[in-house]
Scaffold this active site. Structure first.
Site, mmCIF file in Angstrom:
data_model
loop_
_atom_site.group_PDB
_atom_site.id
_atom_site.type_symbol
_atom_site.label_atom_id
_atom_site.label_comp_id
_atom_site.label_asym_id
_atom_site.label_seq_id
_atom_site.Cartn_x
_atom_site.Cartn_y
_atom_site.Cartn_z
ATOM 1 N N TYR A 1 6.759 4.365 10.162
ATOM 2 C CA TYR A 1 7.454 3.136 10.586
ATOM 3 C C TYR A 1 8.092 2.434 9.383
ATOM 4 C CZ TYR A 1 2.667 2.075 9.258
ATOM 5 O OH TYR A 1 1.466 2.055 8.590
ATOM 6 N N ARG B 1 0.870 -1.198 0.000
ATOM 7 C CA ARG B 1 0.000 0.000 0.000
ATOM 8 C C ARG B 1 0.892 1.228 0.000
ATOM 9 N NH1 ARG B 1 0.513 1.458 5.444
ATOM 10 N NH2 ARG B 1 0.225 -0.244 6.933
ATOM 11 N N HIS C 1 -1.795 3.184 6.836
ATOM 12 C CA HIS C 1 -2.827 2.176 7.106
ATOM 13 C C HIS C 1 -4.209 2.779 6.837
ATOM 14 C CE1 HIS C 1 -5.093 -0.940 9.078
ATOM 15 N NE2 HIS C 1 -5.571 -0.079 9.946
HETATM 16 C C1 LIG Z 1 -9.462 -8.127 16.059
HETATM 17 C C2 LIG Z 1 -8.985 -6.781 15.575
HETATM 18 N N1 LIG Z 1 -7.805 -6.303 16.023
HETATM 19 C C3 LIG Z 1 -7.357 -5.094 15.595
HETATM 20 C C4 LIG Z 1 -8.107 -4.346 14.725
HETATM 21 C C5 LIG Z 1 -7.594 -2.990 14.219
HETATM 22 N N2 LIG Z 1 -7.084 -3.171 12.862
HETATM 23 C C6 LIG Z 1 -7.846 -2.896 11.786
HETATM 24 S S1 LIG Z 1 -7.080 -3.274 10.355
HETATM 25 C C7 LIG Z 1 -5.689 -3.802 11.167
HETATM 26 C C8 LIG Z 1 -4.501 -4.320 10.414
HETATM 27 C C9 LIG Z 1 -4.840 -5.511 9.625
HETATM 28 O O1 LIG Z 1 -3.718 -5.898 8.887
HETATM 29 P P1 LIG Z 1 -3.853 -6.839 7.659
HETATM 30 O O2 LIG Z 1 -4.817 -7.943 7.956
HETATM 31 O O3 LIG Z 1 -2.497 -7.242 7.239
HETATM 32 O O4 LIG Z 1 -4.547 -5.928 6.543
HETATM 33 P P2 LIG Z 1 -4.037 -4.547 5.895
HETATM 34 O O5 LIG Z 1 -4.505 -3.449 6.804
HETATM 35 O O6 LIG Z 1 -2.559 -4.607 5.769
HETATM 36 O O7 LIG Z 1 -4.714 -4.463 4.579
HETATM 37 C C10 LIG Z 1 -5.846 -3.670 12.528
HETATM 38 C C11 LIG Z 1 -4.807 -4.034 13.516
HETATM 39 C C12 LIG Z 1 -9.343 -4.884 14.292
HETATM 40 N N3 LIG Z 1 -10.118 -4.239 13.418
HETATM 41 N N4 LIG Z 1 -9.741 -6.103 14.712
#
Ligand SMILES: Cc1ncc(C[n+]2csc(CCOP(=O)(O)OP(=O)(O)O)c2C)c(N)n1
Length: 343
Positions: free
Chosen positions: A265, A253, A257
């Protein structure tokens, strides 16, 4: 036929996709990219609330997998799947209304801006719980099997999601029951600020499929041709009753985020390296070489998309917000409406 045309025809044959498919993929890449960049601007202008999860840089993964799916096929998306929403055919006006949380959106403004869904187009509005939609999509695949339908279900998630318990349970269940599932991991190297190296002690997240008894493959997620062809194979396997596939798409990306994350980071060199692998630029190069795209054709397409976006934004901004009572609709409990004074 000229020598040039003959060479292009033979190159197309080598690629193994029709002109129509290549143009369809490209159009959806462009529609996704332009709408995504537009949302980033609109967020900065304060035109909608919450935050926004951009997928710029990752478009080939969602577009390549989704292109060619049927309306009846189900997608369980996560928060970065604007490309799946666009490609599966949710109209722009509904997507924009969703981001603007208006009553005219498919969810009537009830969920997060980027939780695109449409009953008509077979996309489940995701819950915020990371990997939650993987479980729900797997349930849909089980339903298809029970109903003896040859539809498939696709779950999209990031590599961070593969560290959650529910994710493993879903894949285990799908493996046991040979469900028509396609699991698509968008490995963009970061889960918010956590690097992929802290999500698993393995090099390829696709290797996790072995434990559940079905194939897993790691591919270049920024090459829309590779993504589409790999997905088509997995979809054919699933429709034929041969069970699930896990596809790990290596991608990146470009932005934080979400729009409130400066992403400091990451090393800027890492971002620059990945920008050189821009999925849109690569598709444009290929189509130009094949004689399917010119500067003029691109301009016409961009203009058409810009117009469609403007019309959709106007529609969304002129739409009302839902009344508070809407929160009590489409829910399972018969105890609603609940009044504050009853507590
Ligand atoms: C159980 C849970 N923990 C934390 C979050 C907060 N959160 C939302 S997206 C995310 C990162 C997810 O990473 P990834 O699955 O690799 O997807 P990306 O954002 O890289 O597309 C986090 C920690 C959440 N929504 N649900």
């Amino acid at each position: 036929m000229s020598a040039n045309q003959a060479a292009n025809k033979s190159k197309l044959k080598q690629i193994g996709l029709s002109e129509e498919t290549l143009l369809g993929l490209y159009t959806n890449l462009m529609r996704t990219r332009l709408l995504d960049e537009k949302f980033r601007k609109l967020f900065r202008q304060g035109r909608f609330a919450g935050t926004y999860f951009s997928a710029v840089g990752q478009e080939a993964t969602t577009v390549g997998v989704t292109y060619g799916l049927r309306d009846e096929d189900i997608i369980g998306p996560s928060h970065r799947e604007i490309g799946a929403a666009v490609t599966k055919g949710i109209p722009f006006r509904e997507i924009v209304a969703q981001v603007f949380a208006r009553s005219s959106s498919p969810d009537k403004g009830k969920t997060h801006p980027c939780h695109y869904g449409s009953r008509e187009k077979g996309i489940i509005n995701p819950a915020s719980t990371v990997a939650g939609q993987t479980v729900v999509a797997t349930g849909c695949a089980m339903a298809f099997k029970i109903q003896k339908k040859d539809n498939v279900a696709v779950a999209f998630f990031g590599e961070g999601s593969t560290a959650r318990g529910g994710w493993h349970e879903a894949l285990n269940f799908a493996g046991i029951h040979k469900l028509p599932m396609i699991y698509v991991c968008q490995n963009n190297l970061w889960a918010e600020s956590v690097p992929a190296t802290l999500q698993g002690a393995i090099e390829h997240f696709a290797d996790r499929a072995k434990a559940y008894g079905f194939p897993g493959v790691t591919i270049d997620g920024n090459d829309v041709v590779v993504v589409h062809k790999t997905a088509q194979e997995a979809i054919a396997r699933a429709r034929a009753g041969d069970g699930p596939t896990l596809i790990e798409c290596m991608t990146y990306r470009w932005y934080g985020h979400s729009e409130i994350d400066p992403a400091n980071y990451r090393r800027s060199e890492e971002l620059e390296e990945w920008k050189k692998k821009d999925p849109i630029a690569r598709a444009e190069l290929l189509l130009t070489e094949l004689g399917l795209l010119t500067v003029e054709k691109r301009e016409v397409l961009v203009e058409r998309i810009e117009q469609e976006m403007e019309e959709a934004i106007k529609f969304a901004e002129e739409s009302k917000y839902s009344e508070p009572e809407e929160a009590y609709c489409d829910v399972y409990s018969d105890k609603f409406p609940v009044r504050r004074e009853e507590y």
